[in-house]
Enzyme design. Structure first.
Site, PDB file in Angstrom:
ATOM      1  N   ASP A  98       0.869  -1.181   0.000  1.00  0.00           N
ATOM      2  CA  ASP A  98       0.000   0.000   0.000  1.00  0.00           C
ATOM      3  C   ASP A  98       0.905   1.230   0.000  1.00  0.00           C
ATOM      4  OD1 ASP A  98      -2.221   1.724   0.526  1.00  0.00           O
ATOM      5  OD2 ASP A  98      -3.184   0.106   1.644  1.00  0.00           O
ATOM      6  N   HIS A 321     -11.128  -2.266   4.238  1.00  0.00           N
ATOM      7  CA  HIS A 321     -10.940  -1.862   5.639  1.00  0.00           C
ATOM      8  C   HIS A 321     -11.593  -0.510   5.961  1.00  0.00           C
ATOM      9  CE1 HIS A 321      -8.052   0.190   3.236  1.00  0.00           C
ATOM     10  NE2 HIS A 321      -7.798   1.013   4.236  1.00  0.00           N
TER      11      HIS A 321
HETATM   12  C1  NOJ Z   1      -7.696   5.650   2.364  1.00  0.00           C
HETATM   13  C2  NOJ Z   1      -7.379   4.484   3.246  1.00  0.00           C
HETATM   14  O1  NOJ Z   1      -7.956   3.325   2.726  1.00  0.00           O
HETATM   15  C3  NOJ Z   1      -7.881   4.841   4.619  1.00  0.00           C
HETATM   16  O2  NOJ Z   1      -7.887   3.749   5.497  1.00  0.00           O
HETATM   17  C4  NOJ Z   1      -7.062   5.993   5.130  1.00  0.00           C
HETATM   18  O3  NOJ Z   1      -7.595   6.431   6.361  1.00  0.00           O
HETATM   19  C5  NOJ Z   1      -7.058   7.177   4.163  1.00  0.00           C
HETATM   20  N1  NOJ Z   1      -6.923   6.781   2.792  1.00  0.00           N
HETATM   21  C6  NOJ Z   1      -5.937   8.132   4.487  1.00  0.00           C
HETATM   22  O4  NOJ Z   1      -4.706   7.585   4.131  1.00  0.00           O
END
Ligand code: NOJ
Length: 541
Positions: A98, A321
């Site tokens: 990621d 998630h």
């Molecule tokens: C998207 C992510 O999937 C999420 O979990 C995160 O809080 C935000 N972007 C900020 O990075």
């Protein structure tokens, strides 16, 4: 049919903090993933997307990164990571990292330096201004934070501790591309790229159209602005080109008709997570207490538009998630959850594109509603709760929306067996285990031929070896109906058909099309001349 490796099999998404704890810390780790590779392989996937495992203060569970080229000790070491890549590879599974490139943690050395003065070497690596605008951060509250040290405000699209990077600065871009190449050189199979639509900021920092509280979501001011594709093409040239990798970017607000500029030949990424089908309850932005009722025809339209726009370069997902569990989101109250989980699996594996399974989805897990806001860990749940309270909702009403939409619904520990803490940890888990774990767990479902887990395995295997599902044309039937979702996939003279009843009552079969059809899969064991509640049938016509 010429397909890339990432088009041939699905992807399994792991939230490592909640997957399996092998050290007795109460949080999951990389060795936990390593231990369960055979389980993951049994789902027929070709890749694992790991949500961030970099060193992080964990304000946003790893999406606040303090070092782009290391592993957080909570999760293990670089050596564990290398072992994971190798062991996964031995099972023909690649690891997808990621990348969080819109922002860092406020503890990242770049930010620590940037905030010291207006003229240090990294002074311009973040977005600094003398005056704030009325922008509201995605997690709630102002998107600007006053820095005493530097006597200026910095922009944070998400939490205060997640300052936005300044992509206009070529040194920033270089440093980010180097970090991405570091992981590719280590052997990762590609990237899921976080919040990418926000990297380009407007030329003018001005107030946006105000909501009732005077603020304007930062999303409305910065998502997918003109010029962003120039940055992204540079990213592609410097990092992706010439490598056999899979890239999938998170792009809330890119609409199906814009997809061709973003994916595939001439685009930047292999696939894009767009949000139209999962956000149909939020036509005016994701404010949970302003959710509209779920409307099946809108859901189907969003899916169909994406199917048509991308010709299969599409990640099919119903959970991740950041979303509540799908069985509680897309079906009416009172639906049998096992039937619902299998019905969604039928759609997941028979649409055109790469199926993404989020950990626990293959067990049919549902939402876990905590009884107090204090039990929620998720930073956005707290922000949404405060927003609802500020809009005049009572504690109880505000909590109800959090229970329905909280990201923690999908972050409860993975349910491995019926032993204490569902076999996830020997310690106190960082987030409570869902109370249904004695019934819904991998061990019990593995033994039960009719379980959701075994349904996933069968469908996944079928999809991976079906040319019609891998490459056939998509066509939706009866798009206006609010009770059923029916679509076909056609290749040459073969047509397969998926039909799902989204209601909790019997529905007459839409005549004719099923005459003489052969049922391949279904979530009821027997046949009927009615389409039963939540019934899903997959036919050859
Ligand atoms: C998207 C992510 O999937 C999420 O979990 C995160 O809080 C935000 N972007 C900020 O990075």
């Amino acid at each position: 049919m010429k397909l890339s490796w990432w088009q041939r099999k699905g992807v399994y998404q792991i939230y490592p903090k909640s997957f399996l704890d092998t050290t007795g810390s109460g949080t999951g780790d990389l060795r936990g993933v390593l231990e369960r590779l055979d389980y993951i392989k049994s789902l027929g996937v070709g890749a694992i997307w790991l949500t961030p495992v970099y060193p992080s203060p964990m304000v946003d569970n790893g999406y606040d990164i303090a070092d782009y080229t290391d592993i957080d000790p909570r999760f293990g070491t670089l050596a564990d990571f290398d072992k994971l890549i190798a062991e996964a590879k031995a099972r023909d599974i690649r690891i997808i990292m990621d990348l969080v490139f819109n922002h860092t943690s406020d503890r990242h050395p770049w930010f620590v330096e940037s905030k010291t003065s207006r003229d240090n070497p990294k002074a311009d690596w973040y977005i600094w201004r003398d005056e704030p605008t009325n922008w509201r951060s995605i997690f709630g509250g102002s998107a600007w934070h006053w820095c005493k040290e530097r006597q200026q405000f910095y922009l944070h699209s998400f939490a205060t501790q997640q300052p936005d990077l300044n992509w206009e600065n070529a040194d920033v871009r270089r440093a980010l591309f180097d970090a991405a190449n570091f992981w590719l050189d280590r052997g990762v199979g590609g990237f899921r790229i976080d919040a990418i639509v926000y990297i380009k900021k407007p030329a003018q920092f001005v107030d946006g159209p105000a909501d009732s509280d005077g603020t304007c979501s930062v999303h409305n001011m910065t998502a997918a602005l003109p010029g962003i594709l120039d940055f992204l093409h540079e990213f592609k040239r410097e990092v992706f080109d010439g490598r056999d990798i899979f890239t999938v970017a998170e792009a809330n607000s890119v609409t199906p008709d814009e997809l061709p500029a973003w994916v595939g030949e001439g685009g930047v990424f292999d696939e894009l997570f767009e949000f139209s089908h999962v956000n149909i309850m939020f036509p005016f932005g994701e404010v949970w207490h302003r959710a509209e009722p779920f409307k099946l025809s809108d859901f189907k339209r969003a899916l169909s538009d994406s199917q048509r726009a991308t010709h299969g370069l599409y990640p099919i997902y119903f959970e991740n998630h950041d979303k509540p569990r799908a069985v509680d989101t897309f079906f009416p109250h009172g639906t049998n959850k096992i039937l619902a989980a299998k019905a969604l699996a039928t759609i997941l594996f028979t649409l055109r594109g790469t199926p993404f399974i989020y950990q626990g989805q293959e067990l049919g897990l549902g939402n876990a509603a905590f009884s107090s806001i204090d039990d929620y860990d998720d930073i956005s749940s707290r922000g949404q709760y405060d927003l609802a309270r500020a809009d005049g909702l009572s504690d109880k009403q505000a909590l109800r929306f959090v229970q329905k939409f909280s990201r923690d619904n999908a972050r409860t520990p993975m349910q491995w067996n019926s032993s204490p803490n569902a076999g996830f940890t020997s310690a106190e888990p960082w987030l409570p285990v869902h109370e249904d774990f004695a019934t819904f767990n991998a061990e019990a479902e593995d033994r039960d031929a009719d379980s959701v887990l075994n349904f996933y395995r069968r469908l996944s295997a079928f999809r991976n070896s079906s040319d019609v599902l891998l490459g056939g044309e998509y066509r939706e039937l009866f798009p206006e109906r609010e009770d059923v979702y029916i679509f076909t996939r056609t290749l040459g003279n073969r047509t397969l058909c998926t039909a799902v009843n989204f209601t909790t009552h019997d529905v007459p079969f839409p005549a004719k099309i099923f005459d003489g059809a052969r049922k391949i899969f279904g979530n009821y064991p027997d046949e009927s001349n009615h389409f039963r509640p939540t019934e899903a049938i997959f036919y050859e016509l």
